[in-house]
Design an enzyme around this catalytic site. Structure first.
Site, PDB file in Angstrom:
ATOM      1  CE  LYS A  14      -3.827  -2.532   1.961  1.00  0.00           C
ATOM      2  NZ  LYS A  14      -4.574  -3.024   3.103  1.00  0.00           N
ATOM      3  CD  GLN A  22      -3.653  -4.859   6.185  1.00  0.00           C
ATOM      4  OE1 GLN A  22      -3.779  -3.775   5.611  1.00  0.00           O
ATOM      5  NE2 GLN A  22      -3.935  -5.993   5.603  1.00  0.00           N
ATOM      6  CG  ASP A  47      -9.826  -0.905   4.405  1.00  0.00           C
ATOM      7  OD1 ASP A  47      -9.420  -1.298   3.300  1.00  0.00           O
ATOM      8  OD2 ASP A  47      -9.227  -1.098   5.478  1.00  0.00           O
TER       9      ASP A  47
HETATM   10  N1  GUN Z   1      -6.640  -7.457   5.624  1.00  0.00           N
HETATM   11  C1  GUN Z   1      -6.742  -8.144   4.452  1.00  0.00           C
HETATM   12  N2  GUN Z   1      -7.272  -7.357   3.492  1.00  0.00           N
HETATM   13  C2  GUN Z   1      -7.520  -6.158   4.067  1.00  0.00           C
HETATM   14  C3  GUN Z   1      -8.047  -4.935   3.587  1.00  0.00           C
HETATM   15  O1  GUN Z   1      -8.436  -4.786   2.419  1.00  0.00           O
HETATM   16  N3  GUN Z   1      -8.126  -3.922   4.486  1.00  0.00           N
HETATM   17  C4  GUN Z   1      -7.716  -4.058   5.773  1.00  0.00           C
HETATM   18  N4  GUN Z   1      -7.854  -3.009   6.585  1.00  0.00           N
HETATM   19  N5  GUN Z   1      -7.234  -5.184   6.253  1.00  0.00           N
HETATM   20  C5  GUN Z   1      -7.118  -6.225   5.410  1.00  0.00           C
END
Ligand code: GUN
Length: 293
Positions: A52, A96, A119
């Site tokens: 990211k 996350q 998200d």
């Molecule tokens: N863990 C796995 N995929 C994601 C996601 O798209 N966002 C977040 N915040 N955690 C994750």
């Protein structure tokens, strides 16, 4: 059979975002800023968060990574979220997942300002998605819709069978494809672990979205000629062919299914890169105050 190239499409979208960032800066605007919160040191989460940050760099966004020890008390993390909500420089942020067992993911997600919830996990955003209001859509469903759009795949009146009912993929993609708009206007069937006759249903599908996390689940005998198949699966399986000792496998038996398809996503290189780019698109929308002004 047309291979839906998510990697190439995501690359094009990244260039489009980078162009837009240049324009924003040239006209005196603020550089979009995404913050990521990582608690603990789960290997997969570390990888995702690093991607990211790298994606942000590529398109010219500012990014901040906030790391906390596995043992952080829940209240301390909630206070951190409140700080990020108020930070004028941060347009959007993500926490996350998964979080350590002593922290309630629901509480943390609910603490995020919906206007910064890039998200799209906050109940305000998921609720708005369900009723077709502007919202931050969660990244994987948004990426799938973008692929359908860019490949001009007809959805109106089609029967879409979704395998998997997760809050972040199955449920939102069902809502988006059933919406009265284009892409949309599908008749949607959602299958899950208690569905008794999955093959009977997939054999009636014009579009199949496989998102239940069982490597190779969808096989050639379960699909009809001309079907569109979108593979959302990314399960880590052991492999002696890679340095890391594992590889990611999709939910579709690609070799068997692909020859019957009109369109199919590969794995890797299909939905994954689109999921990553959707987070960037949401951050850009947050920076431009497109959803909540
Ligand atoms: N863990 C796995 N995929 C994601 C996601 O798209 N966002 C977040 N915040 N955690 C994750």
């Amino acid at each position: 059979m047309i291979l839906i190239d998510g990697k190439e499409t995501a690359g094009k979208i990244k260039l489009e975002i980078a162009e837009e960032v240049k324009k924003i800066i040239a006209t005196g605007g603020k550089r979009p800023h995404l913050a990521t919160v990582l608690v603990g040191s789960d290997a997969a989460s570390e990888t995702y968060v690093n991607y990211k940050v790298k994606d942000c760099e590529q398109v010219g966004f500012a990014s901040s990574m906030l790391r906390f020890d596995e043992s952080i008390p829940e209240q301390e993390l909630l206070d951190k979220v409140s700080e990020l909500n108020l930070d004028q420089d941060i347009d959007g942020f993500i926490v996350q997942l998964p979080l350590p067992a002593h922290i309630s993911e629901t509480k943390v997600i609910e603490a995020i300002d919906p206007a910064k919830d890039v998200d799209g996990f906050h109940p305000v955003n998921t609720g708005r998605l369900l009723i077709g209001m502007p919202c931050f859509e969660s990244a994987t469903p948004a990426g799938i819709i973008e692929l359908i759009k860019r490949y001009n795949i007809e959805t109106s009146g089609k029967h879409c069978v979704i395998i998997g009912r997760s809050n972040i993929v199955g449920k939102p993609i069902a809502a988006l494809l059933a919406q009265k708009r284009d892409p949309g206007n599908c008749t949607v069937t959602v299958c899950h672990s208690r569905t008794r006759n999955i093959k009977e249903l997939t054999l009636q599908a014009d579009i199949i979205i496989a998102a239940m996390g069982q490597p190779g689940f969808l096989t050639a005998d379960m699909v009809r000629e001309g079907v569109v198949v979108i593979d959302v699966g990314t399960t880590r399986v052991k492999s002696d062919q890679t340095k890391s000792g594992f590889k990611l496998k999709g939910d579709v038996d690609f070799e068997g299914v692909a020859p019957k398809c009109s369109y199919i996503t590969p794995m890797p290189g299909g939905v994954g890169p689109m999921t990553r780019v959707s987070l960037l698109l949401n951050t850009l929308k947050a920076a431009k105050k497109e959803i909540y002004s």
